[in-house]
Design a protein around this motif. Structure first.
Motif, PDB file in Angstrom:
ATOM      1  N   LEU A 283       0.838  -1.210   0.000  1.00  0.00           N
ATOM      2  CA  LEU A 283       0.000   0.000   0.000  1.00  0.00           C
ATOM      3  C   LEU A 283       0.868   1.253   0.000  1.00  0.00           C
ATOM      4  N   TYR A 284       1.917   1.221   0.805  1.00  0.00           N
ATOM      5  CA  TYR A 284       2.805   2.383   0.877  1.00  0.00           C
ATOM      6  C   TYR A 284       3.359   2.708  -0.509  1.00  0.00           C
ATOM      7  N   ASN A 285       3.825   1.703  -1.205  1.00  0.00           N
ATOM      8  CA  ASN A 285       4.413   1.934  -2.527  1.00  0.00           C
ATOM      9  C   ASN A 285       3.360   2.376  -3.537  1.00  0.00           C
ATOM     10  N   GLU A 286       2.148   1.836  -3.395  1.00  0.00           N
ATOM     11  CA  GLU A 286       1.089   2.251  -4.322  1.00  0.00           C
ATOM     12  C   GLU A 286       0.726   3.717  -4.113  1.00  0.00           C
ATOM     13  N   VAL A 287       0.656   4.123  -2.845  1.00  0.00           N
ATOM     14  CA  VAL A 287       0.343   5.540  -2.580  1.00  0.00           C
ATOM     15  C   VAL A 287       1.482   6.410  -3.103  1.00  0.00           C
ATOM     16  N   ARG A 288       2.690   5.988  -2.856  1.00  0.00           N
ATOM     17  CA  ARG A 288       3.838   6.773  -3.322  1.00  0.00           C
ATOM     18  C   ARG A 288       3.798   6.958  -4.840  1.00  0.00           C
ATOM     19  N   GLY A 289       3.305   5.931  -5.505  1.00  0.00           N
ATOM     20  CA  GLY A 289       3.227   5.994  -6.967  1.00  0.00           C
ATOM     21  C   GLY A 289       2.089   6.868  -7.490  1.00  0.00           C
ATOM     22  N   CYS A 290       1.242   7.363  -6.601  1.00  0.00           N
ATOM     23  CA  CYS A 290       0.099   8.189  -7.052  1.00  0.00           C
ATOM     24  C   CYS A 290       0.492   9.653  -7.234  1.00  0.00           C
ATOM     25  N   ARG A 291       1.736   9.943  -7.277  1.00  0.00           N
ATOM     26  CA  ARG A 291       2.206  11.319  -7.424  1.00  0.00           C
ATOM     27  C   ARG A 291       1.653  11.925  -8.723  1.00  0.00           C
ATOM     28  N   ALA A 299       1.785  15.206  -1.955  1.00  0.00           N
ATOM     29  CA  ALA A 299       0.353  15.446  -1.733  1.00  0.00           C
ATOM     30  C   ALA A 299      -0.446  14.148  -1.669  1.00  0.00           C
ATOM     31  N   GLN A 300       0.053  13.113  -2.331  1.00  0.00           N
ATOM     32  CA  GLN A 300      -0.702  11.855  -2.352  1.00  0.00           C
ATOM     33  C   GLN A 300      -0.785  11.210  -0.968  1.00  0.00           C
ATOM     34  N   PHE A 301       0.046  11.653  -0.053  1.00  0.00           N
ATOM     35  CA  PHE A 301      -0.025  11.121   1.312  1.00  0.00           C
ATOM     36  C   PHE A 301      -1.000  11.908   2.186  1.00  0.00           C
ATOM     37  N   GLU A 302      -1.601  12.952   1.605  1.00  0.00           N
ATOM     38  CA  GLU A 302      -2.477  13.816   2.386  1.00  0.00           C
ATOM     39  C   GLU A 302      -3.935  13.513   2.133  1.00  0.00           C
ATOM     40  N   THR A 303      -4.189  12.364   1.578  1.00  0.00           N
ATOM     41  CA  THR A 303      -5.577  12.029   1.292  1.00  0.00           C
ATOM     42  C   THR A 303      -5.821  10.566   1.645  1.00  0.00           C
ATOM     43  N   PRO A 304      -7.009  10.226   2.082  1.00  0.00           N
ATOM     44  CA  PRO A 304      -7.286   8.818   2.359  1.00  0.00           C
ATOM     45  C   PRO A 304      -7.746   8.092   1.100  1.00  0.00           C
ATOM     46  N   PRO A 388      -2.878   7.019   4.804  1.00  0.00           N
ATOM     47  CA  PRO A 388      -1.450   6.688   4.684  1.00  0.00           C
ATOM     48  C   PRO A 388      -0.572   7.589   5.554  1.00  0.00           C
ATOM     49  N   LEU A 389       0.578   7.089   5.878  1.00  0.00           N
ATOM     50  CA  LEU A 389       1.612   7.906   6.500  1.00  0.00           C
ATOM     51  C   LEU A 389       2.810   7.863   5.584  1.00  0.00           C
ATOM     52  N   LYS A 390       3.463   9.000   5.453  1.00  0.00           N
ATOM     53  CA  LYS A 390       4.543   9.063   4.475  1.00  0.00           C
ATOM     54  C   LYS A 390       5.794   8.348   4.970  1.00  0.00           C
ATOM     55  N   VAL A 391       6.074   8.483   6.267  1.00  0.00           N
ATOM     56  CA  VAL A 391       7.354   8.001   6.764  1.00  0.00           C
ATOM     57  C   VAL A 391       7.192   6.634   7.407  1.00  0.00           C
ATOM     58  N   ARG A 392       8.061   5.758   7.057  1.00  0.00           N
ATOM     59  CA  ARG A 392       8.056   4.487   7.758  1.00  0.00           C
ATOM     60  C   ARG A 392       8.616   4.727   9.144  1.00  0.00           C
ATOM     61  N   LEU A 393       8.138   3.970  10.071  1.00  0.00           N
ATOM     62  CA  LEU A 393       8.349   4.367  11.445  1.00  0.00           C
ATOM     63  C   LEU A 393       8.541   3.125  12.295  1.00  0.00           C
ATOM     64  N   GLY A 394       9.646   3.014  12.939  1.00  0.00           N
ATOM     65  CA  GLY A 394       9.821   1.926  13.884  1.00  0.00           C
ATOM     66  C   GLY A 394       8.943   2.210  15.077  1.00  0.00           C
ATOM     67  N   ALA A 395       8.072   1.323  15.401  1.00  0.00           N
ATOM     68  CA  ALA A 395       7.069   1.677  16.406  1.00  0.00           C
ATOM     69  C   ALA A 395       6.967   0.616  17.481  1.00  0.00           C
TER      70      ALA A 395
END
Ligand SMILES: C[S@@+](CC[C@H](N)C(=O)[O-])C[C@H]1O[C@@H](n2cnc3c(N)ncnc32)[C@H](O)[C@@H]1O
Length: 428
Positions: A283-291, A299-304, A388-395
């Motif tokens: 999902l992360y990569n798909e959102v990233r590809g929606c540029r 901006a693609q990370f600012e929408t659900p 989505p969240l843009k940054v991968r995050l160790g949580a």
């Protein structure tokens, strides 16, 4: 009362108005103060002694219109010649909680009605040097006020499904020379088709006007029934409480029991959103590809996104976020929500966003759900939403804050790291 403003050729001009404590006949009072040489009339928005209890019976459910109908003056008169006075009994800063809460609701109702009428100014009395809650109520009202109404070439000024239209907007619709006469003609023909001559005294047809506004289609239906010599019972359903004042005035003064004015039943009557943190490189990569070319690179990370979730790892069980009920259990409650959720995540992993689900009660015990634990069997037409969240995050432990007010913001925290996101449409 005096007001200053620009006059002809930009010169300052003072206009003077007459303030009246009680105005039973607004058109007559306006004529009288004009003959006395005043430029405007300052009149109560609601009857000054008509205290409205928003919480307690029986006043809470008192029948009939809450105030005078907007139809008593033309829109341009409300716009230019009337200053609305807020009821003197309203005390948003009262130390008594019941008085304060009731006053907050009444203040909001009166300011909303003033905006609906389109009066150019509102007058209210300050009860002391410190009125923070009154100030908050006024600011909240101003922030919630719709922007400019007509903007050429936009064909439609507002969103009637979401916003409450103003009196003048209805006035413009109602000047339509075709729509209402065509509806009248259609209802006339329909009544003649459905009710044979021999049943015209006994057969009562039900007409539902959904989104009745200020009632022109109700009047069209009544005219059609008279022309056809058929009997009808009309139900006028409207969600805009300001337009309901007009409908209830019509009903009280003209229509009588032939028409019932309803605030409508909402199906669904309640719904709750749920959130769950998830990890999904796909999902992360798909959102990233929606540029998109003309937008901000992130901006693609600012929408659900509405997605069918397959390749993901849910990091913690979904938790309830916002609940909305119709009608509201507390009418003075607004639709803004704030929620902080804490998700215990037992592993260090990458967080790629949140899955959003909902459960809803349609009516009584009839429900629908897309939350995995309670999913309605066989239902396939509703997918989860992905924030989505843009940054991968160790949580390890995730804290999540949500806020919804004419838009939605999401923000998450893991350890010392904080990420914020927002998007601009409102919704549960
Ligand atoms: C475009 S106006 C038309 C009003 C009127 N029927 C007319 O022809 O002049 C649409 C109306 O539907 C109302 N409306 C929108 N959604 C509604 C809902 N869910 N329940 C009841 N009324 C609603 C709006 O407040 C508005 O008054």
């Amino acid at each position: 009362m005096a007001a200053a403003g620009p006059g002809a050729a930009g010169t300052a001009r003072v206009s003077s108005g007459r303030e009246l404590g009680c105005v039973p006949e607004v058109a007559a009072a306006l004529g009288a103060v004009a003959r006395q040489g005043f430029d405007f009339l300052c009149a109560p928005l609601f009857h000054p002694r008509h205290r409205r209890e928003f919480r307690l019976l029986p006043a809470k459910e008192r029948p009939g219109p809450q105030t005078r109908s907007d139809l008593l003056l033309a829109g341009r008169d409300w716009n230019t010649l009337i200053v609305g006075k807020v009821s003197p009994w309203i005390r948003p800063d009262s130390p008594l909680e019941a008085v304060r809460r009731n006053s907050e609701a009444a203040l909001q109702q009166e300011l909303d009605f003033a905006a609906y009428l389109g009066v150019p100014a509102v007058l209210l009395a300050l009860r002391g040097p410190h009125c923070p809650n009154l100030a908050r109520g006024l600011c909240a009202h101003l922030q919630g006020a719709p922007g400019v109404a007509w903007s050429d070439p936009a064909p439609f000024p507002a969103q009637p499904l979401m916003d409450n239209l103003e009196s003048q907007t209805y006035e413009v619709f109602e000047k339509d020379p075709i729509k209402y006469s065509q509806y009248q003609q259609a209802i006339y023909k329909c009544l003649l088709d459905r009710v044979p001559e021999e049943e015209k005294e006994t057969n009562v047809q039900v007409v539902l006007v959904l989104g009745a506004g200020r009632g022109p289609l109700v009047n069209a239906a009544l005219r059609a029934a008279r022309m056809a010599q058929r009997r009808i019972r009309v139900f006028a359903v409207e969600k805009n409480p300001n337009a309901v004042v007009t409908l209830e005035s019509w009903q009280y003064e003209e229509w009588g029991s032939q028409v019932a004015v309803l605030w409508g039943v909402s199906i669904p009557c309640s719904y709750t959103s749920f959130l769950a943190p998830l990890s999904s490189s796909k999902l992360y990569n798909e959102v990233r590809g929606c540029r998109e070319r003309d937008r901000h690179p992130e901006a693609q990370f600012e929408t659900p996104y509405v997605v069918r979730l397959h390749n993901f790892h849910q990091l913690a069980a979904p938790q309830p976020c916002f609940t909305f009920r119709h009608p509201k259990p507390d009418p003075s409650e607004d639709n803004s929500r704030y929620r902080m959720l804490s998700f215990p995540v037992g592993v260090t992993t990458a967080l790629h966003g949140f899955a959003g689900y909902f459960e809803t009660t349609l009516y009584g015990d009839v429900t629908l759900s897309i939350r995995p634990e309670t999913h309605s069997p066989g239902m396939f037409s509703w997918f989860p939403i992905f924030f989505p969240l843009k940054v991968r995050l160790g949580a390890d432990i995730l804290d999540l804050q949500w806020r919804c007010r004419q838009g939605r913001r999401w923000c998450c925290r893991s350890g010392a790291v904080r990420h914020r996101r927002r998007f601009g449409t409102s919704g549960p």
